[in-house]
Design a protein around this motif. Structure first.
Motif, PDB file in Angstrom:
ATOM      1  N   HIS A 163      -1.529  18.314  10.264  1.00 24.06           N
ATOM      2  CA  HIS A 163      -0.320  17.522   9.991  1.00 24.06           C
ATOM      3  C   HIS A 163      -0.314  16.892   8.592  1.00 24.06           C
ATOM      4  N   TRP A 210     -11.004  14.456  17.042  1.00 19.93           N
ATOM      5  CA  TRP A 210     -10.919  15.877  16.630  1.00 19.93           C
ATOM      6  C   TRP A 210     -11.683  16.084  15.339  1.00 19.93           C
ATOM      7  N   ILE A 212      -7.909  13.240  11.796  1.00 17.32           N
ATOM      8  CA  ILE A 212      -7.150  14.122  10.895  1.00 17.32           C
ATOM      9  C   ILE A 212      -5.644  13.927  11.122  1.00 17.32           C
ATOM     10  N   PHE A 261     -13.014  25.403  18.549  1.00 20.81           N
ATOM     11  CA  PHE A 261     -11.949  24.780  17.769  1.00 20.81           C
ATOM     12  C   PHE A 261     -12.651  24.015  16.653  1.00 20.81           C
ATOM     13  N   ARG A 315       3.006  26.180  21.188  1.00 23.21           N
ATOM     14  CA  ARG A 315       3.484  24.935  20.553  1.00 23.21           C
ATOM     15  C   ARG A 315       4.451  25.257  19.409  1.00 23.21           C
ATOM     16  N   TRP A 319      -2.501  29.338  16.216  1.00 21.32           N
ATOM     17  CA  TRP A 319      -2.430  28.157  17.089  1.00 21.32           C
ATOM     18  C   TRP A 319      -1.524  27.138  16.409  1.00 21.32           C
TER      19      TRP A 319
HETATM   20  C1  JFZ Z   1      -2.418  17.599  18.671  1.00 22.97           C
HETATM   21  C2  JFZ Z   1      -2.744  17.098  17.292  1.00 22.97           C
HETATM   22  O1  JFZ Z   1      -1.863  16.061  16.947  1.00 22.97           O
HETATM   23  C3  JFZ Z   1      -4.194  16.674  17.233  1.00 22.97           C
HETATM   24  O2  JFZ Z   1      -4.527  16.170  15.973  1.00 22.97           O
HETATM   25  C4  JFZ Z   1      -5.040  17.880  17.535  1.00 22.97           C
HETATM   26  O3  JFZ Z   1      -4.885  18.856  16.521  1.00 22.97           O
HETATM   27  C5  JFZ Z   1      -4.671  18.440  18.888  1.00 22.97           C
HETATM   28  C6  JFZ Z   1      -5.365  19.722  19.199  1.00 22.97           C
HETATM   29  O4  JFZ Z   1      -3.283  18.683  18.987  1.00 22.97           O
HETATM   30  O5  JFZ Z   1      -2.586  16.593  19.638  1.00 22.97           O
HETATM   31  C7  JFZ Z   1      -1.609  15.695  19.906  1.00 22.97           C
HETATM   32  C8  JFZ Z   1      -0.324  16.073  20.098  1.00 22.97           C
HETATM   33  C9  JFZ Z   1       0.663  15.113  20.343  1.00 22.97           C
HETATM   34  C10 JFZ Z   1       0.316  13.791  20.383  1.00 22.97           C
HETATM   35  C11 JFZ Z   1      -1.008  13.428  20.223  1.00 22.97           C
HETATM   36  C12 JFZ Z   1      -1.964  14.373  19.992  1.00 22.97           C
HETATM   37  N1  JFZ Z   1       1.294  12.820  20.599  1.00 22.97           N
HETATM   38  O6  JFZ Z   1       2.500  13.162  20.705  1.00 22.97           O
HETATM   39  O7  JFZ Z   1       0.966  11.613  20.668  1.00 22.97           O
END
Ligand code: JFZ
Length: 438
Positions: free
Chosen positions: A109, A280, A60, A47, A235, A202
């Motif tokens: 995001h 990340w 990020i 990843f 997702r 993804w």
């Molecule tokens: C998500 C992304 O937000 C994160 O930056 C990264 O890409 C990961 C693989 O996937 O992770 C999350 C998803 C939801 C929350 C936090 C991290 N949340 O709802 O707090």
């Protein structure tokens, strides 16, 4: 007469359309199980979370409007110039680690597109670097026989038509327009698929209010029309509370536990994603998981019948940190000797514990020894099977003592590196059909 029939047909087909919409998700558009099997056989991927935010060393997307002001964050691209980026170096790091696929955040995001997109000005073409990073990676992956995969966020806090404009403030913007936003998404997704021919998409960011299951289903069907064999993660649905569907109504092909190992499951495919560091995206002096920790995660994911997507965050100059590259090489070294117990196997039959995990193939069970301090591992007997021989993978025989309903595997006392190792059990029959032993 003719006209009447015509009107009737229209009314009838509209009615059928309504009925069809009310039906549960049409499973016929799901990905061919053989394609999914091929994906799960790979077991280990890279990843990559990257973008202009690496210039600030914060997370990020999430740090936008928090540690970094929106104003600052949204202008970072003007300074993004990763002159030391070499796609072949990254792909080599993945290859050396024993990874079989690679997933890059083409758009996270924060809404920045890491490829030159016809549908936004907020992309790599607008940076001093200018060159197509997604394209370079796609090409390098093909050359090295690594499957190329693309991360794409459903939510976009930057785009004016997506109704929420930051993680911190979930107010719905009345000027935003989800229909227009979805058109934009579809345009970008089509661009990504036709230009880079990804193996998998993804998705992420499906939990906010504006996103619905129907939108997810629509996107999934749209993608499958463009590329029937495209693999898509799950997702894309929004069931609230950050939960995701894994039953028949799941939108997507496989489940995505995050920063935790999925549960042993012989039916629903899954891939756990983990950070090698704590963030990340790249952060200076971030801590890094030990080799032991990485191998435990790898053994437990394959032992749970799942994949591992291990994340690296490259630096703003385009290189992956040396200590991350070194860790990846160490994992690859271990896999050179023990890969038979990981790739192309199924998880189980034993449910993983903190001491061991197991994988299986043909008439073999591979027992991954995680806690190298113990002298014996106690397993339940395998119903209907006898163990014909047991040995350290590529090494010495080990003894197994039968006691009542249990097998006591006598572990070798020394000669191991202190890292996880594998004991190969050869059975008198097929191991793949043994029901899960909990
Ligand atoms: C998500 C992304 O937000 C994160 O930056 C990264 O890409 C990961 C693989 O996937 O992770 C999350 C998803 C939801 C929350 C936090 C991290 N949340 O709802 O707090």
């Amino acid at each position: 007469m003719y006209c009447k029939q015509f009107i009737l047909t229209i009314i009838l087909s509209a009615f059928c359309g309504l009925l069809l919409n009310a039906q549960p998700y049409d499973k016929s558009v799901h990905t061919d199980p053989e394609i999914i099997r091929g994906f799960m056989d790979k077991r280990f991927g890279m990843f990559i979370h990257w973008g202009p935010v690496s210039l600030r060393g914060t997370e990020i997307g999430w740090s936008r409007g928090r540690e970094v002001s929106k104003e600052d964050y949204d202008n970072l691209y003007k300074e993004f110039n990763p002159v030391l980026f070499d796609a072949n170096d990254w792909v080599k790091a993945a290859k050396d680690a024993g990874m079989k696929y690679l997933t890059i955040t083409a758009r996270h995001h924060d809404g920045f597109s890491l490829w030159p997109s016809k549908f936004t000005e907020y992309d790599i073409a607008a940076t001093p670097y200018k060159k197509d990073i997604v394209g370079a990676l796609a090409k390098a992956c093909k050359k090295a026989d690594i499957e190329f995969c693309i991360y794409y966020s459903v939510l976009d806090w930057y785009h004016p038509d997506y109704p929420i404009h930051s993680a911190a403030d979930q107010t719905i913007d009345p000027k935003a327009d989800m229909d227009r936003y979805i058109m934009f998404m579809k345009n970008q997704l089509k661009e990504l698929i036709t230009r880079y021919d990804p193996y998998m998409l993804w998705f992420d960011g499906d939990w906010e209010k504006p996103w619905t299951n129907e939108m997810g289903r629509d996107i999934y069907a749209y993608l499958k029309e463009l590329k029937p064999d495209l693999i898509v993660n799950n997702r894309l649905s929004n069931v609230g509370g950050g939960k995701r569907r894994t039953d028949d109504s799941m939108v997507g092909d496989y489940d995505t536990p995050e920063q935790k190992v999925g549960k042993l499951d012989m039916n629903v495919p899954w891939e756990s994603c983990f950070t090698l560091s704590s963030q990340w995206a790249w952060k200076p002096n971030d801590n890094i998981k030990s080799l032991d920790q990485c191998l435990d995660i790898l053994s437990k994911t394959s032992g749970g019948n799942g994949n591992l997507l291990l994340n690296v965050g490259p630096m703003p100059d385009g290189r992956i940190e040396a200590r991350q590259v070194t860790r990846l090489q160490e994992i690859g070294q271990w896999l050179k000797n023990n890969g038979d117990a990981v790739y192309n196997t199924f998880g189980g039959p034993y449910e993983p514990t903190d001491h061991y995990a197991s994988t299986r193939k043909g008439n073999k069970i591979y027992l991954h020894v995680l806690n190298t301090d113990t002298a014996t591992i106690e397993l339940k007997k395998i119903p209907g099977r006898k163990i014909q021989s047991a040995a350290v993978l590529g090494g010495k025989q080990v003894n197994i003592i039968e006691r009542d309903e249990h097998l006591l595997v006598q572990l070798p006392s020394s000669g191991q590196s202190g890292l996880n190792y594998i004991i190969e059990l050869t059975l008198d029959g097929d191991a793949e059909s043994i029901p899960v032993i909990r």
